[in-house]
Design an enzyme around this catalytic site. Structure first.
Site, PDB file in Angstrom:
ATOM      1  N   HIS A  98       0.871  -1.183   0.000  1.00 16.47           N
ATOM      2  CA  HIS A  98       0.000   0.000   0.000  1.00 16.47           C
ATOM      3  C   HIS A  98       0.909   1.234   0.000  1.00 16.47           C
ATOM      4  CE1 HIS A  98      -2.824   2.928   1.813  1.00 16.47           C
ATOM      5  NE2 HIS A  98      -3.796   2.115   1.435  1.00 16.47           N
ATOM      6  N   ASP A 175       2.829  -4.702   8.175  1.00 16.01           N
ATOM      7  CA  ASP A 175       1.615  -3.897   7.981  1.00 16.01           C
ATOM      8  C   ASP A 175       0.421  -4.853   8.101  1.00 16.01           C
ATOM      9  OD1 ASP A 175      -0.639  -2.721   6.914  1.00 16.01           O
ATOM     10  OD2 ASP A 175       0.352  -1.884   5.144  1.00 16.01           O
ATOM     11  N   GLN A 178      -4.842  -5.264   6.840  1.00 11.67           N
ATOM     12  CA  GLN A 178      -5.910  -6.138   6.326  1.00 11.67           C
ATOM     13  C   GLN A 178      -6.058  -7.429   7.127  1.00 11.67           C
ATOM     14  OE1 GLN A 178      -8.176  -5.288   4.215  1.00 11.67           O
ATOM     15  NE2 GLN A 178      -7.238  -3.346   3.624  1.00 11.67           N
ATOM     16  N   LYS A 201     -10.465  -0.999  10.865  1.00  9.25           N
ATOM     17  CA  LYS A 201     -10.856  -2.046   9.906  1.00  9.25           C
ATOM     18  C   LYS A 201     -11.356  -3.244  10.719  1.00  9.25           C
ATOM     19  CE  LYS A 201      -7.549  -0.255   6.536  1.00  9.25           C
ATOM     20  NZ  LYS A 201      -7.987   0.148   5.213  1.00  9.25           N
ATOM     21  N   CYS A 339      -4.959   2.708  -3.644  1.00 11.14           N
ATOM     22  CA  CYS A 339      -3.697   3.203  -3.046  1.00 11.14           C
ATOM     23  C   CYS A 339      -2.586   2.170  -3.129  1.00 11.14           C
ATOM     24  CB  CYS A 339      -3.882   3.609  -1.576  1.00 11.14           C
ATOM     25  SG  CYS A 339      -5.141   4.833  -1.302  1.00 11.14           S
TER      26      CYS A 339
HETATM   27  C1  LIG Z   1      -2.506  -2.856   3.479  1.00 12.23           C
HETATM   28  C2  LIG Z   1      -2.853  -1.469   3.948  1.00 12.23           C
HETATM   29  N1  LIG Z   1      -1.905  -0.715   4.512  1.00 12.23           N
HETATM   30  C3  LIG Z   1      -2.160   0.521   4.960  1.00 12.23           C
HETATM   31  C4  LIG Z   1      -3.415   1.075   4.853  1.00 12.23           C
HETATM   32  C5  LIG Z   1      -3.656   2.450   5.367  1.00 12.23           C
HETATM   33  O1  LIG Z   1      -4.583   2.438   6.423  1.00 12.23           O
HETATM   34  P1  LIG Z   1      -5.003   3.762   7.176  1.00 12.23           P
HETATM   35  O2  LIG Z   1      -5.717   4.583   6.156  1.00 12.23           O
HETATM   36  O3  LIG Z   1      -5.877   3.314   8.285  1.00 12.23           O
HETATM   37  O4  LIG Z   1      -3.759   4.420   7.634  1.00 12.23           O
HETATM   38  C6  LIG Z   1      -4.446   0.337   4.273  1.00 12.23           C
HETATM   39  C7  LIG Z   1      -5.793   0.926   4.101  1.00 12.23           C
HETATM   40  O5  LIG Z   1      -6.506   0.714   3.194  1.00 12.23           O
HETATM   41  C8  LIG Z   1      -4.159  -0.974   3.814  1.00 12.23           C
HETATM   42  O6  LIG Z   1      -5.099  -1.726   3.253  1.00 12.23           O
END
Ligand SMILES: Cc1ncc(COP(=O)(O)O)c(C=O)c1O
Length: 381
Positions: A98, A175, A178, A201, A339
């Site tokens: 991401h 990270d 998900q 989430k 993203c």
């Molecule tokens: C794999 C992953 N990393 C990071 C993020 C970023 O999350 P946040 O917007 O809560 O910072 C997301 C959000 O969609 C994600 O799916």
């Protein structure tokens, strides 16, 4: 409210117990945490500490003081990446990150000569952990990996990557956006040095919450400097956790809500949550394959993915599919690049994007049936 299938962006609905707890805090307590000695402030402290304990319990962390709260996982990842990596370091990451990981890394590559290697993976996002070992260099200091892709859903072999990182004395930052709350995570068993999480989430908490859990001795410079409620004569951030990383008034209402939603997640149990979601994913994969001209990206195996399924319908623009699902059928999905441009590059969808459904704990087979029926009629036109 229609059918919500965008849980990969944020979960909905949220448990009533969480909403009620936040309301109770705001109506009856109100004080901020870490800054007062009167009864309401002490109660706010207790509630924030409770949330740290819940995080430890969920991920097998050993010290609640090593749970740092941030406003989301993006802030957590930025803090660790920027606060740990130094000029000329080498980092290994996945090919499906991401932008919350990819952009901070690319910024350091531009500004601090960071060397980045991306681990090879199939166009379904499947990584072979052994390939990572081959990328290690003398200056490799960090492996940063998503636990599951937010586009392909593919679950990464974090336990195996953890073993490699440990063997080579390289730190592992995961990270878990998900997976946290949707898939079991054990920072000790998996040798995860830092687990970054987001609260809104599958942890079912409110937006504006997130953090990271430190499971090692690691020197990370704080991203922010400011008030921590104590040691005010120090001219720099205190050197102890969590205060070192928590400058400014925290999102107490959000953290209180997150503590309660974590309690809710514990009550059900992550194994049970996964069991239910895996069965829904399996059902969705089967039913979606009935739709004419559908191309589903990512593994067609519910044991290999989280509740994220991306697809396109023939030549119909993804935006049109999502728009019609919303306008005509009241079904909410996410469209575009999510993203995560590197994942779309792998999929060959960087130009056209894809439709993504995000299945959550509160979805049902009925929701999938309604979606499939709508997609069949969109595809027919
Ligand atoms: C794999 C992953 N990393 C990071 C993020 C970023 O999350 P946040 O917007 O809560 O910072 C997301 C959000 O969609 C994600 O799916």
């Amino acid at each position: 409210m229609g059918i919500y299938l965008d849980n990969a962006a944020t979960s909905y609905p949220k448990p009533d117990v969480m909403i009620n707890k936040m309301t109770d805090y705001m109506k009856n307590i109100g004080a901020t945490a870490g800054r007062g000695g009167y009864k309401a402030a002490v109660e706010a402290d207790r509630l924030v500490y409770f949330c740290r304990e819940m995080i430890c319990k969920l991920f097998n962390g050993s010290d609640p003081a090593k749970v740092i709260f941030t406003s989301n996982i993006t802030e957590s990842l930025n803090t660790v990446i920027n606060g740990f990596l130094e000029k000329g370091d080498h980092v290994i990451t996945s090919g499906i990150e991401h932008n919350a990981v990819w952009r901070p890394l690319k910024t350091l590559e531009r500004d601090k000569c960071l060397e980045i290697s991306t681990a090879p993976c199939t166009n379904e996002g499947i990584t072979n952990a052994e390939d990572i070992e081959e990328l290690i260099r003398p200056n490799t200091r960090l492996i940063v990996f998503t636990h599951a892709s937010n586009v392909l859903g593919t679950i990464q072999p974090i336990g195996e990557i953890g073993k490699i990182a440990k063997r080579h004395n390289i730190k592992l930052l995961v990270d878990s956006a998900q997976t946290a709350g949707a898939y079991p995570i054990d920072v000790v068993k998996d040798n995860i040095d830092i687990l970054a999480f987001t609260g809104h989430k599958s942890l079912l908490g409110p937006t504006g919450t997130g953090g990271f859990l430190i499971n090692c001795d690691m020197c990370i410079e704080p991203l922010k400097a400011g008030g921590t409620g104590g040691d005010s004569t120090l001219e720099f951030q205190p050197d102890y956790s969590p205060n070192r990383y928590e400058a400014g008034t925290p999102n107490v209402a959000g953290i209180v809500g997150l503590g309660e939603s974590l309690k809710y997640v514990h009550t059900i149990g992550v194994d049970k949550i996964r069991e239910k979601e895996e069965s829904l994913i399996n059902y969705a994969l089967k039913r979606l394959s009935e739709v004419k001209d559908i191309e589903i990206y990512g593994p067609k195996d519910s044991t290999k993915i989280v509740g994220v399924i991306a697809f396109n319908l023939g030549d119909i623009p993804a935006e049109d599919v999502a728009h019609e699902l919303d306008a005509k059928y009241d079904i909410m999905v996410r469209v575009g690049l999510h993203c995560a441009p590197t994942a779309h590059t792998l999929m060959g969808t960087l130009k056209k994007g894809a439709v993504r459904i995000g299945i959550g704990y509160f979805n049902t087979k009925k929701h999938i049936d309604v979606l499939v029926k709508a997609l069949k009629s969109i595809s027919k036109k």
